[in-house]
Design an enzyme around this catalytic site. Structure first.
Site, mmCIF file in Angstrom:
data_model
loop_
_atom_site.group_PDB
_atom_site.id
_atom_site.type_symbol
_atom_site.label_atom_id
_atom_site.label_comp_id
_atom_site.label_asym_id
_atom_site.label_seq_id
_atom_site.Cartn_x
_atom_site.Cartn_y
_atom_site.Cartn_z
ATOM 1 N N LYS A 77 0.833 -1.210 0.000
ATOM 2 C CA LYS A 77 0.000 0.000 0.000
ATOM 3 C C LYS A 77 0.866 1.258 0.000
ATOM 4 O O LYS A 77 0.604 2.202 -0.738
ATOM 5 C CB LYS A 77 -0.907 0.039 1.231
ATOM 6 C CG LYS A 77 -2.222 -0.642 1.073
ATOM 7 C CD LYS A 77 -3.188 -0.299 2.190
ATOM 8 C CE LYS A 77 -2.535 -0.202 3.532
ATOM 9 N NZ LYS A 77 -1.858 -1.421 3.982
ATOM 10 N N THR A 79 3.940 1.548 -0.988
ATOM 11 C CA THR A 79 4.639 1.627 -2.269
ATOM 12 C C THR A 79 3.724 2.201 -3.347
ATOM 13 O O THR A 79 4.124 3.087 -4.114
ATOM 14 C CB THR A 79 5.134 0.227 -2.678
ATOM 15 O OG1 THR A 79 5.991 -0.282 -1.649
ATOM 16 C CG2 THR A 79 5.901 0.266 -3.991
ATOM 17 N N ARG A 100 1.770 7.452 7.086
ATOM 18 C CA ARG A 100 2.054 7.288 8.509
ATOM 19 C C ARG A 100 3.548 7.088 8.732
ATOM 20 O O ARG A 100 4.272 6.693 7.823
ATOM 21 C CB ARG A 100 1.296 6.077 9.068
ATOM 22 C CG ARG A 100 -0.209 6.238 9.134
ATOM 23 C CD ARG A 100 -0.877 4.937 9.559
ATOM 24 N NE ARG A 100 -0.643 3.900 8.567
ATOM 25 C CZ ARG A 100 -0.764 2.602 8.813
ATOM 26 N NH1 ARG A 100 -1.079 2.177 10.016
ATOM 27 N NH2 ARG A 100 -0.559 1.718 7.863
ATOM 28 N N LYS A 111 7.423 -7.489 9.615
ATOM 29 C CA LYS A 111 6.856 -6.883 8.420
ATOM 30 C C LYS A 111 7.837 -5.991 7.670
ATOM 31 O O LYS A 111 7.808 -5.884 6.459
ATOM 32 C CB LYS A 111 5.609 -6.063 8.805
ATOM 33 C CG LYS A 111 4.887 -5.447 7.615
ATOM 34 C CD LYS A 111 3.601 -4.788 8.065
ATOM 35 C CE LYS A 111 2.877 -4.142 6.885
ATOM 36 N NZ LYS A 111 3.555 -2.958 6.382
ATOM 37 N N ALA A 279 -3.459 -0.196 12.357
ATOM 38 C CA ALA A 279 -4.850 -0.301 11.908
ATOM 39 C C ALA A 279 -5.555 -1.529 12.456
ATOM 40 O O ALA A 279 -6.774 -1.598 12.404
ATOM 41 C CB ALA A 279 -4.911 -0.310 10.390
ATOM 42 N N PHE A 307 -3.530 -1.751 6.483
ATOM 43 C CA PHE A 307 -4.090 -3.075 6.213
ATOM 44 C C PHE A 307 -5.246 -3.002 5.216
ATOM 45 O O PHE A 307 -5.298 -2.098 4.382
ATOM 46 C CB PHE A 307 -4.478 -3.777 7.508
ATOM 47 C CG PHE A 307 -3.298 -4.071 8.407
ATOM 48 C CD1 PHE A 307 -2.173 -4.733 7.927
ATOM 49 C CD2 PHE A 307 -3.289 -3.666 9.734
ATOM 50 C CE1 PHE A 307 -1.083 -4.993 8.742
ATOM 51 C CE2 PHE A 307 -2.205 -3.921 10.559
ATOM 52 C CZ PHE A 307 -1.098 -4.585 10.057
ATOM 53 N N PHE A 387 4.323 -8.118 -8.846
ATOM 54 C CA PHE A 387 5.548 -8.738 -8.329
ATOM 55 C C PHE A 387 6.225 -9.486 -9.473
ATOM 56 O O PHE A 387 5.567 -9.891 -10.442
ATOM 57 C CB PHE A 387 5.224 -9.691 -7.173
ATOM 58 C CG PHE A 387 5.002 -8.990 -5.863
ATOM 59 C CD1 PHE A 387 5.938 -9.067 -4.853
ATOM 60 C CD2 PHE A 387 3.851 -8.244 -5.644
ATOM 61 C CE1 PHE A 387 5.739 -8.409 -3.641
ATOM 62 C CE2 PHE A 387 3.635 -7.589 -4.440
ATOM 63 C CZ PHE A 387 4.592 -7.679 -3.428
ATOM 64 N N TRP A 415 7.097 -0.282 -8.061
ATOM 65 C CA TRP A 415 8.281 -0.788 -7.355
ATOM 66 C C TRP A 415 9.489 -0.769 -8.280
ATOM 67 O O TRP A 415 10.564 -0.317 -7.894
ATOM 68 C CB TRP A 415 8.019 -2.211 -6.839
ATOM 69 C CG TRP A 415 9.098 -2.686 -5.915
ATOM 70 C CD1 TRP A 415 9.112 -2.620 -4.553
ATOM 71 C CD2 TRP A 415 10.341 -3.316 -6.289
ATOM 72 N NE1 TRP A 415 10.288 -3.145 -4.051
ATOM 73 C CE2 TRP A 415 11.060 -3.574 -5.090
ATOM 74 C CE3 TRP A 415 10.927 -3.669 -7.508
ATOM 75 C CZ2 TRP A 415 12.318 -4.179 -5.088
ATOM 76 C CZ3 TRP A 415 12.185 -4.273 -7.498
ATOM 77 C CH2 TRP A 415 12.858 -4.520 -6.307
#
Length: 562
Positions: A77, A79, A100, A111, A279, A307, A387, A415
């Site tokens: 998110k 990214t 954030r 994470k 979250a 999230f 990805f 990315w």
């Protein structure tokens, strides 16, 4: 990526990027050197004077980025938020990104950081992911100062007749430390304080974090702090920070932390990175101060909520939007093929292999999140965060599924390509904003009883059938209504991995019941927290924390930070 065939890490990409002096970034959005307080060459805070001077400016358009239920590694998110902001700037739109701040807990745990990834990052990523401008440390200090003042009040005579068995204020630490979840303090005799049970929350679950993120000014911050409930007296009546008379001291500790932080992306887009509530156990949105300031300074603001849409987006729309009197003009739902395959039954060790059948099964999860956002009357764009392991056939299945349902969808490659990889997404979002003729609606009316608000969220957002309240929660429902807290919104504390409160139930579970074990009044933040399942407010570390890979060289250069 040059001739190096090895995929570069996020930190390598970040360290190879050139940064502009922060005064140049400030200038690009109309800020002079007098409008910022420097925190080194590449970080600054916006002054209160400048924020106050912007109040009569018109607002730009707000784009909210959310996602499907994530895998343990996250779905990108941040990214996509960064890459979309870069893309909109490339399209000639004056755009600000609002994120954030990362917590050290996940940064050093499982994470990872929260500054984006690849060529869609905010910089300096090492600073932002570690101590940044000290905001989280200030929140930790204020939280623990209140705990110390509370225990001292009891030790020094307890004029407020606080029942030490009914203290709800916990200490805080911005790390994952399971050993501190439940502790005993005050041992060692009369001079060491009054013995009682206590515990630690992670700083990003502290009510002070939520209060800071929902405050609109120093005066509002002080008022909100004064409303925070710390415990109950022997008559079972709530005791607040205002009763203790320490809101002024706490505000003093937070006076600089309340100012939004200005940084930049790899492509030199301006970004405000401020506040960091989780979250799954808090409301999961960056600060109102940052979002509203960004809306005054730019034509478009791209922000994220933590999230999946069942957590961060719901809380953004029902809690933050109400407090700030704002609404998004469009919502981006980030979906990854690997997460959809996981929701379709593929174990996380097999996600790199093509599996069209599992992908199709997992699409039920995306469908539910689309339906959730549609209930609010907001336009939606699905971003496929690509990805390297995604196959052409898998991408085609997901794209065609969205097109068959008339849901705008864009293959997003920020990315690997930065803003260039988000151009299609940016164009789609702009189109949806311009043709939007829908009316935004909150999910529930604040006048509904707390129990009904919880049931509404469970049934309309999670897709559950019912809610089961523990005997403790049932008693609290009666108490909270008696105290006049029934008209507050609800902040659900729930696992992020499932629409249910059971992290093992992936996909789109049916006919499930949500179990509420406890309610917590967060009057300063202005909501009631409902703890569901076995969600923890102090996470633990995994078997091999990310910290094991981290180091620093002789010149102070970070290594192994993702």
């Amino acid at each position: 990526m040059g001739t190096d065939k090895r995929v570069k890490t996020d930190i390598e990409i970040a360290q190879e990027s050139s940064l502009l002096p922060i005064k140049d970034i400030a200038k690009s959005i109309g800020l002079s050197e007098n409008d910022i307080d420097y925190y080194g060459k590449y970080k600054a805070k916006i002054t209160y004077e400048k924020i106050h001077s912007l109040q009569n400016e018109s607002d730009g358009r707000l784009i909210l980025v959310t996602s499907i239920n994530p895998t343990p590694a996250g779905e990108g998110k941040s990214t996509v938020t960064v890459g979309l902001g870069d893309a909109l700037n490339q399209l000639g739109k004056k755009t600000l990104i609002a994120l954030r701040e990362p917590s050290l807990g996940p940064t050093m745990g499982m994470k990872g950081g929260a500054t984006g990834g690849g060529y869609a990052q905010v910089l300096p990523m090492e600073d932002i992911n570690l101590h940044f401008t000290g905001d989280l440390h200030a929140i930790t200090t204020a939280n623990n100062a209140l705990a110390a003042l509370l225990d001292n009040h009891i030790h020094q005579g307890n004029l407020l007749k606080i029942d030490q068995r009914r203290i709800v204020w916990k200490r805080a630490l911005d790390l994952n430390d399971r050993a501190l979840r439940q502790i005993v303090i005050g041992l060692g005799g009369p001079s060491q304080g009054v013995p009682r049970e206590d515990g630690f929350d992670i700083t990003v679950a502290s009510e002070i974090m939520a209060v800071l993120c929902l405050s609109s000014s120093i005066d509002d911050l002080k008022l909100r702090l004064s409303k925070m409930v710390v415990g109950y007296n022997i008559a079972k009546e709530p005791v607040t920070v205002g009763d203790l008379g320490v809101e002024g001291a706490l505000t003093l500790l937070l006076k600089d932390a309340l100012k939004p932080n200005l940084v930049q992306t790899i492509e030199h887009s301006p970004a405000l990175v401020h506040g960091g509530p989780f979250a799954n156990i808090a409301h999961g949105c960056n600060s109102i101060m940052a979002t509203k300031t960004a809306l005054k300074l730019a034509d478009y603001v791209v922000t994220e909520a933590g999230f999946g849409a069942d957590l961060g987006a719901e809380k953004f729309l029902d809690i933050k939007s109400r407090a700030a009197n704002i609404k998004p003009d469009a919502v981006v739902i980030v979906a990854t093929i690997r997460a959809l395959k996981m929701h379709g039954g593929v174990p996380k060790t097999e996600l790199q292999k093509e599996n069209l059948d599992a992908l199709k099964l997992g699409l039920e999860n995306l469908q539910k999140h689309i339906e959730t956002i549609q209930q609010y009357g907001l336009p939606i764009v699905v971003a496929i965060n690509r990805f390297t392991t995604d196959t052409k056939d898998e991408i085609a299945v997901l794209t065609e599924w969205c097109q068959q349902r008339s849901v705008p969808v864009a293959l997003t490659e920020v990315w690997g390509k930065g803003g260039k990889g988000g151009i299609e997404l940016g164009q789609l979002v702009l189109q949806e904003i311009e043709k939007n003729n829908k009316t935004f609606e909150y999910l529930y009316d604040l006048q509904l009883p707390i129990k009904e608000k919880i049931k509404t969220i469970v049934q309309k957002v999670y897709g559950g059938t019912d809610v089961e309240f523990s005997s403790k929660a049932e008693k609290q429902l009666i108490e909270f209504e008696k105290f006049g807290w029934g008209n507050l919104p609800v902040c659900m504390a729930k696992t992020q991995y499932s629409l249910s409160d059971d992290p093992s139930k992936l996909g789109c579970p049916k006919n499930f019941t949500i179990h509420v074990r406890e309610l917590k009044p967060k009057l300063g933040a202005g909501f009631i927290v409902a703890l569901t399942g076995d969600v923890m407010t102090m996470p633990g570390l995994p078997k091999k924390p990310a910290a094991y890979q981290m180091d620093v060289d002789a010149n102070g250069r970070a290594m192994g930070l993702f």
